[in-house]
Write a protein that holds these residues in place. Structure first.
Motif, PDB file in Angstrom:
ATOM      1  N   SER A 145      -0.886   7.716  -2.681  1.00 22.83           N
ATOM      2  CA  SER A 145      -0.806   6.387  -2.840  1.00 22.83           C
ATOM      3  C   SER A 145      -1.496   5.712  -4.164  1.00 22.83           C
ATOM      4  O   SER A 145      -1.369   4.834  -4.683  1.00 22.83           O
ATOM      5  CB  SER A 145      -1.397   5.837  -1.480  1.00 22.83           C
ATOM      6  N   SER A 146      -2.692   6.492  -4.195  1.00 14.29           N
ATOM      7  CA  SER A 146      -3.744   6.159  -5.396  1.00 14.29           C
ATOM      8  C   SER A 146      -2.845   6.301  -6.702  1.00 14.29           C
ATOM      9  O   SER A 146      -3.056   5.572  -7.705  1.00 14.29           O
ATOM     10  CB  SER A 146      -4.814   6.695  -5.272  1.00 14.29           C
ATOM     11  N   ALA A 203       0.292   3.378  -6.102  1.00 14.36           N
ATOM     12  CA  ALA A 203      -0.087   1.922  -5.879  1.00 14.36           C
ATOM     13  C   ALA A 203      -1.347   1.618  -6.848  1.00 14.36           C
ATOM     14  O   ALA A 203      -1.252   0.484  -7.213  1.00 14.36           O
ATOM     15  CB  ALA A 203      -0.086   1.781  -4.393  1.00 14.36           C
ATOM     16  N   GLY A 217       0.816  -0.949   0.074  1.00 12.50           N
ATOM     17  CA  GLY A 217       0.147   0.223   0.076  1.00 12.50           C
ATOM     18  C   GLY A 217       0.823   1.224  -0.154  1.00 12.50           C
ATOM     19  O   GLY A 217       0.801   2.197   0.825  1.00 12.50           O
ATOM     20  N   PHE A 218       1.729   1.078  -1.015  1.00 13.36           N
ATOM     21  CA  PHE A 218       2.677   2.386  -0.960  1.00 13.36           C
ATOM     22  C   PHE A 218       2.060   3.852  -0.646  1.00 13.36           C
ATOM     23  O   PHE A 218       1.169   4.437  -1.458  1.00 13.36           O
ATOM     24  CB  PHE A 218       3.488   2.409  -2.392  1.00 13.36           C
ATOM     25  N   LEU A 219       2.932   4.298   0.299  1.00 18.91           N
ATOM     26  CA  LEU A 219       2.490   5.915   0.782  1.00 18.91           C
ATOM     27  C   LEU A 219       1.014   6.113   1.307  1.00 18.91           C
ATOM     28  O   LEU A 219       0.687   7.097   1.826  1.00 18.91           O
ATOM     29  CB  LEU A 219       2.618   6.878  -0.205  1.00 18.91           C
ATOM     30  N   SER A 220       0.202   4.800   1.574  1.00 17.51           N
ATOM     31  CA  SER A 220      -1.034   5.006   2.113  1.00 17.51           C
ATOM     32  C   SER A 220      -1.104   5.426   3.397  1.00 17.51           C
ATOM     33  O   SER A 220      -2.129   6.037   3.657  1.00 17.51           O
ATOM     34  CB  SER A 220      -1.901   3.511   1.769  1.00 17.51           C
ATOM     35  N   TYR A 221      -0.448   5.245   4.126  1.00 16.36           N
ATOM     36  CA  TYR A 221      -0.260   5.613   5.484  1.00 16.36           C
ATOM     37  C   TYR A 221       0.234   7.299   5.685  1.00 16.36           C
ATOM     38  O   TYR A 221      -0.428   7.944   6.738  1.00 16.36           O
ATOM     39  CB  TYR A 221       0.854   5.030   6.356  1.00 16.36           C
ATOM     40  N   ILE A 267      -8.905   5.354  -1.420  1.00 17.53           N
ATOM     41  CA  ILE A 267      -8.395   4.640  -1.987  1.00 17.53           C
ATOM     42  C   ILE A 267      -8.918   3.304  -2.553  1.00 17.53           C
ATOM     43  O   ILE A 267      -9.471   2.718  -1.693  1.00 17.53           O
ATOM     44  CB  ILE A 267      -7.039   4.068  -1.304  1.00 17.53           C
ATOM     45  N   HIS A 281      -3.216   9.651   0.861  1.00 16.62           N
ATOM     46  CA  HIS A 281      -4.105   8.527   0.208  1.00 16.62           C
ATOM     47  C   HIS A 281      -3.957   9.086  -1.302  1.00 16.62           C
ATOM     48  O   HIS A 281      -4.005   8.111  -2.273  1.00 16.62           O
ATOM     49  CB  HIS A 281      -5.268   8.736   0.754  1.00 16.62           C
ATOM     50  N   GLY A 299       1.541   0.802   4.765  1.00 15.93           N
ATOM     51  CA  GLY A 299       1.569   1.752   3.800  1.00 15.93           C
ATOM     52  C   GLY A 299       2.626   2.945   4.085  1.00 15.93           C
ATOM     53  O   GLY A 299       2.478   3.988   3.631  1.00 15.93           O
TER      54      GLY A 299
END
Length: 319
Positions: free
Chosen positions: A33-34, A37, A23-27, A221, A30, A282
């Motif tokens: 990340s979208s 990822a 979940g790349f960078l979702s933390y 996401i 967002h 993430g």
């Protein structure tokens, strides 16, 4: 002689797959990340299929289909066993789910099962004309994308929806055909479209823009295995790397290809290990750790392999 550019490309794509699964960078953000990822990184598996299809032409010409099929089947079964820890319990709880996971592949191993079936499909249609094959590939891709958007947007809901479109028919087959057609066209004396940096940047921007629009609609996401932009971006990325690096003998390039395969196959174990350490999903740290630990494992494997070969050669000389 090796297609050095494609070996480098496979390594980059493997790292992208890790990014998708953590979940790349979702933390952190967002939208970002979208964009990555669920946007740019989604070119990884289609590019892998294009590369596979590209080399299928020689496989069919040299009548090595059975050898390739046996290799892929063995690889699939070995790694299904390696990951059986995660799904073996389903056998008692829900045998249907267990059987589905066993046949289609646990987690990332769906790629190998789809590749096996896709190779069989391509073999049956390999004698078709270029126009006919291109039409089949485009139609199947569009149908798969339509099913996915219908599922994600809610106007054609599916239970476990991704199983209906992230599979051999709607994802593997179209991109295998694209790679196969590239190689056949080239071997028949054709000149492939020359991709420039401008083409590459525009193609990547296209799929990232699609992910931004999807994020703005959902406000959160959402997973997209096959964005519409893939049909443009994935072939262009493939052609760019294929054309920019000349063929040459290269041990380093061969090792890079091994790193690519190893990272793809082993990284979910490290994702799981890192998860057990209570690291949030993430985070950039999780992505870096999973990538580095997977690469380190491949490095140790190559080191052991070279040590064993060196020892064997020494023993042979001693005789």
């Amino acid at each position: 002689m090796r297609d050095v550019g494609l070996d480098y490309l496979k390594l980059i794509m493997s790292i992208m797959v890790v990014g998708i699964h953590v979940g790349f960078l979702s933390y952190h953000d967002h939208l970002l990340s979208s964009v990555f990822a669920q946007g740019l990184f989604r070119i990884a598996v289609p590019v892998f299929f294009i590369i596979n299809g590209f080399y299928l032409y020689e496989t069919f010409v040299n009548n090595k289909e059975s050898k390739v099929f046996s290799y892929l089947l063995g690889l699939f079964l070995i790694w299904q066993f390696v990951y059986s820890y995660f799904y073996i319990g389903l056998a008692a709880e829900n045998f249907g789910s267990f059987l589905l996971t066993f046949l289609m592949g646990y987690n990332h191993l769906w790629y190998i099962s789809a590749l096996i079936v896709g190779v069989v499909f391509v073999r049956f249609v390999s004698g078709f004309s270029t126009r006919r094959l291109a039409t089949i590939a485009l139609c199947l891709f569009v149908v798969g994308c339509f099913m996915q958007y219908g599922d994600v947007y809610g106007f054609i809901p599916f239970e476990s929806g991704y199983l209906y479109y992230r599979n051999a028919l709607f994802m593997a087959f179209p991109f295998l055909i694209i790679g196969f057609l590239f190689r056949r066209f080239e071997k028949q004396g054709g000149q492939l479209f020359q991709v420039t940096w401008l083409h590459l940047i525009a193609a990547c921007a296209l799929i990232m823009l699609e992910s931004v629009l999807n994020f703005q609609y959902h406000g959160e996401i959402k997973g997209y295995d096959i964005p519409f932009g893939l049909i443009v971006t994935a072939p262009i990325v493939f052609l760019f790397f294929y054309q920019k690096f000349p063929k040459r003998q290269s041990t380093l390039s061969k090792d890079i290809a091994t790193y690519s395969t190893g990272i793809y196959l082993i990284h979910p174990w490290f994702n799981y290990f890192i998860h057990t350490q209570n690291m949030p999903h993430g985070t950039l740290t999780k992505f870096i750790l999973s990538s580095c630990l997977s690469a380190l494992t491949v490095y140790l494997f190559l080191l052991c392999q070279k040590t064993i070969r060196s020892f064997a050669n020494t023993q042979e000389v001693a005789k």
